[in-house]
Scaffold this active site. Structure first.
Site, PDB file in Angstrom:
ATOM      1  N   HIS A   1      -3.810   0.535   5.822  1.00 36.43           N
ATOM      2  CA  HIS A   1      -4.513  -0.719   5.478  1.00 36.43           C
ATOM      3  C   HIS A   1      -5.826  -0.778   6.262  1.00 36.43           C
ATOM      4  CE1 HIS A   1      -5.414  -4.754   4.457  1.00 36.43           C
ATOM      5  NE2 HIS A   1      -4.251  -5.342   4.688  1.00 36.43           N
TER       6      HIS A   1
ATOM      7  N   HIS B   1      -9.784  -6.048   4.418  1.00 40.12           N
ATOM      8  CA  HIS B   1      -9.572  -7.491   4.586  1.00 40.12           C
ATOM      9  C   HIS B   1      -9.808  -8.048   5.978  1.00 40.12           C
ATOM     10  CE1 HIS B   1      -6.567  -7.036   0.957  1.00 40.12           C
ATOM     11  NE2 HIS B   1      -7.830  -6.787   0.645  1.00 40.12           N
TER      12      HIS B   1
ATOM     13  N   TYR C   1      -8.753  -6.719   8.945  1.00 38.48           N
ATOM     14  CA  TYR C   1      -7.766  -6.385   9.978  1.00 38.48           C
ATOM     15  C   TYR C   1      -8.300  -5.240  10.853  1.00 38.48           C
ATOM     16  CZ  TYR C   1      -4.940  -9.651   7.402  1.00 38.48           C
ATOM     17  OH  TYR C   1      -4.492 -10.801   6.795  1.00 38.48           O
TER      18      TYR C   1
HETATM   19  C1  FMN Z   1       1.061 -13.459  -0.699  1.00 38.48           C
HETATM   20  C2  FMN Z   1       0.099 -12.316  -0.596  1.00 38.48           C
HETATM   21  C3  FMN Z   1       0.205 -11.431   0.471  1.00 38.48           C
HETATM   22  C4  FMN Z   1      -0.682 -10.342   0.586  1.00 38.48           C
HETATM   23  N1  FMN Z   1      -0.504  -9.435   1.600  1.00 38.48           N
HETATM   24  C5  FMN Z   1      -1.240  -8.295   1.612  1.00 38.48           C
HETATM   25  C6  FMN Z   1      -0.925  -7.240   2.518  1.00 38.48           C
HETATM   26  O1  FMN Z   1       0.057  -7.286   3.285  1.00 38.48           O
HETATM   27  N2  FMN Z   1      -1.728  -6.150   2.501  1.00 38.48           N
HETATM   28  C7  FMN Z   1      -2.794  -6.048   1.649  1.00 38.48           C
HETATM   29  O2  FMN Z   1      -3.503  -5.040   1.685  1.00 38.48           O
HETATM   30  N3  FMN Z   1      -3.083  -7.018   0.764  1.00 38.48           N
HETATM   31  C8  FMN Z   1      -2.320  -8.120   0.703  1.00 38.48           C
HETATM   32  N4  FMN Z   1      -2.550  -9.058  -0.270  1.00 38.48           N
HETATM   33  C9  FMN Z   1      -3.580  -8.808  -1.298  1.00 38.48           C
HETATM   34  C10 FMN Z   1      -2.944  -8.195  -2.560  1.00 38.48           C
HETATM   35  O3  FMN Z   1      -2.447  -6.891  -2.326  1.00 38.48           O
HETATM   36  C11 FMN Z   1      -3.955  -8.107  -3.714  1.00 38.48           C
HETATM   37  O4  FMN Z   1      -4.985  -7.239  -3.353  1.00 38.48           O
HETATM   38  C12 FMN Z   1      -4.524  -9.473  -4.076  1.00 38.48           C
HETATM   39  O5  FMN Z   1      -3.492 -10.442  -4.193  1.00 38.48           O
HETATM   40  C13 FMN Z   1      -5.294  -9.415  -5.388  1.00 38.48           C
HETATM   41  O6  FMN Z   1      -4.441  -9.011  -6.414  1.00 38.48           O
HETATM   42  P1  FMN Z   1      -3.893 -10.121  -7.488  1.00 38.48           P
HETATM   43  O7  FMN Z   1      -5.107 -10.856  -7.944  1.00 38.48           O
HETATM   44  O8  FMN Z   1      -3.246  -9.278  -8.562  1.00 38.48           O
HETATM   45  O9  FMN Z   1      -2.940 -11.011  -6.769  1.00 38.48           O
HETATM   46  C14 FMN Z   1      -1.698 -10.156  -0.380  1.00 38.48           C
HETATM   47  C15 FMN Z   1      -1.807 -11.081  -1.439  1.00 38.48           C
HETATM   48  C16 FMN Z   1      -0.920 -12.130  -1.569  1.00 38.48           C
HETATM   49  C17 FMN Z   1      -1.027 -13.052  -2.749  1.00 38.48           C
END
Ligand code: FMN
Length: 367
Positions: A169, A172, A174
């Site tokens: 990862h 975002h 981190y």
């Molecule tokens: C509840 C939640 C938790 C997430 N946790 C992570 C994570 O642990 N690692 C990560 O790289 N992205 C995380 N994301 C981002 C998602 O992987 C994804 O990139 C983002 O939700 C956009 O995709 P979507 O529009 O299909 O939801 C998270 C998103 C949501 C909604």
């Protein structure tokens, strides 16, 4: 609506996949004491049994005391590993590839624990996680080396428990992204300076992981232009800058780039329809994954902050055009798959009226 390309089998980085749908990594905080329980195992198995091609796990903590700041985020070390081994076996036997996402939050606070756990140990490039917001202390070189080794151990353990690959990862805001971003990396040593120097931590992590797993175990790397603390931030302003950013990561051993956007249909640079995954594939020749509002009509910020229920099959038409053009290889689905484990089957079979929409309430359960 045609989504034939999305559901066609493919091979990516040596992984034979039944389709291109990837469950995007999503932190759920359902693992008491850092150990995923049966409910977590069932949550992943349900999606594998319902046709998802690749499951990338929620971010899992590498073996370092400052990796995460919430007790219910799963670890990827200690007693948690046995559970992950069982989950890897159940997911892969149901026909999906299984990829743990190795995570260290760095100095980031406020999104992983609510309220923020200010007393948790913290480590970051320069003791700031957002411009003007100090937190914790700058990592020493000895601490940096320990974190690099923690990632390498995570990658080695991923291979040992029967995972299909591993994702680092780097997105975002981190830890790894804190090194990338000039606003949070003000170091004067070899880990700070211009972009090439700010890439050093990531390339050392990737090289250590590659050394740990050998040449043929797939390493995915997630990155983003934006940070959760600044959605307008951009690491690279032009294709040339992006090429210079990506090449050291390729050289270090990345097999697949997971290119995180909030809305996959948005072009990355003016004058071309390519999105971030499209540019990344063009510039590196490596397979890429796109993500961001697939099957939905509102992005992740809108639905998490404002709680709006978003569902739309219309974005799938745009997706098809881009897939057929060969812009990217894999398609990450986040909230839509969190809300509805049967998303793949329903979309594939044209039953989009029956899809469950995403609401904030979906975060409270492991359906
Ligand atoms: C509840 C939640 C938790 C997430 N946790 C992570 C994570 O642990 N690692 C990560 O790289 N992205 C995380 N994301 C981002 C998602 O992987 C994804 O990139 C983002 O939700 C956009 O995709 P979507 O529009 O299909 O939801 C998270 C998103 C949501 C909604």
């Amino acid at each position: 609506m045609s989504t034939s390309s999305l559901f066609a089998p493919t091979t990516v980085a040596g992984l034979a996949l039944r389709n291109r749908v990837v469950m995007s990594p999503m932190t759920r905080r359902f693992s008491p004491g850092g150990v995923p329980n049966q409910a977590v195992a069932d949550y992943y198995r349900r999606r594998a049994e319902a046709g998802v091609g690749v499951i990338i796990t929620e971010g899992v903590a590498v073996d370092h005391p400052a990796a995460v700041d919430h007790a219910d985020i799963p670890n990827f070390h200690g007693p948690a590993l046995d559970q992950w081994k069982t989950i890897a076996a159940s997911v892969t036997s149901a026909g999906a590839a299984f990829i743990p996402q190795l995570w260290h939050i760095g100095g980031h606070r406020s999104l992983t624990a609510d309220p923020p756990n200010a007393s948790a140990p913290s480590l970051s490039p320069s003791g700031v996680y957002e411009p003007g917001k100090p937190f914790g202390t700058p990592a020493t070189e000895v601490e940096i080396e320990a974190v690099i080794q923690a990632y390498a151990k995570g990658a080695r353990d991923a291979a040992a428990i029967g995972a299909s690959g591993v994702e680092i990862h780097g997105a975002h805001g981190y830890l790894i992204d804190q090194f990338f971003w000039a606003a949070t990396n003000q170091r004067q040593d070899r880990y700070g300076g211009d972009m090439i120097e700010r890439l050093r931590f990531a390339t050392e992590v990737i090289k250590a992981c590659r050394e740990a797993v050998g040449p043929s175990f797939p390493i995915f790397f997630r990155y983003s232009q934006f940070k959760q603390v600044d959605y307008k931030a951009r690491l690279c302003q032009s294709p040339d800058e992006l090429a210079a950013f990506l090449q050291p990561l390729v050289d270090a051993g990345v097999d697949v780039f997971d290119c995180s956007q909030r809305r996959f249909w948005e072009p990355e640079f003016e004058g071309s329809p390519l999105n971030l995954a499209g540019w990344t594939k063009t510039l590196t020749g490596k397979p890429t994954m796109t993500v961001g509002s697939v099957g939905l009509d509102g992005d992740v910020v809108a639905s998490l902050r404002e709680g709006v229920d978003v569902i739309a099959a219309s974005s799938l038409d745009k997706l098809d055009v881009m897939l057929d053009r060969g812009d990217f290889d894999l398609v990450g689905v986040g909230r839509a798959l969190l809300a509805d484990p049967h998303w793949v089957e329903k979309v594939r079979d044209g039953q989009t009226d029956g899809l469950a929409g995403f609401t904030r309430a979906a975060l409270e359960t492991l359906v």
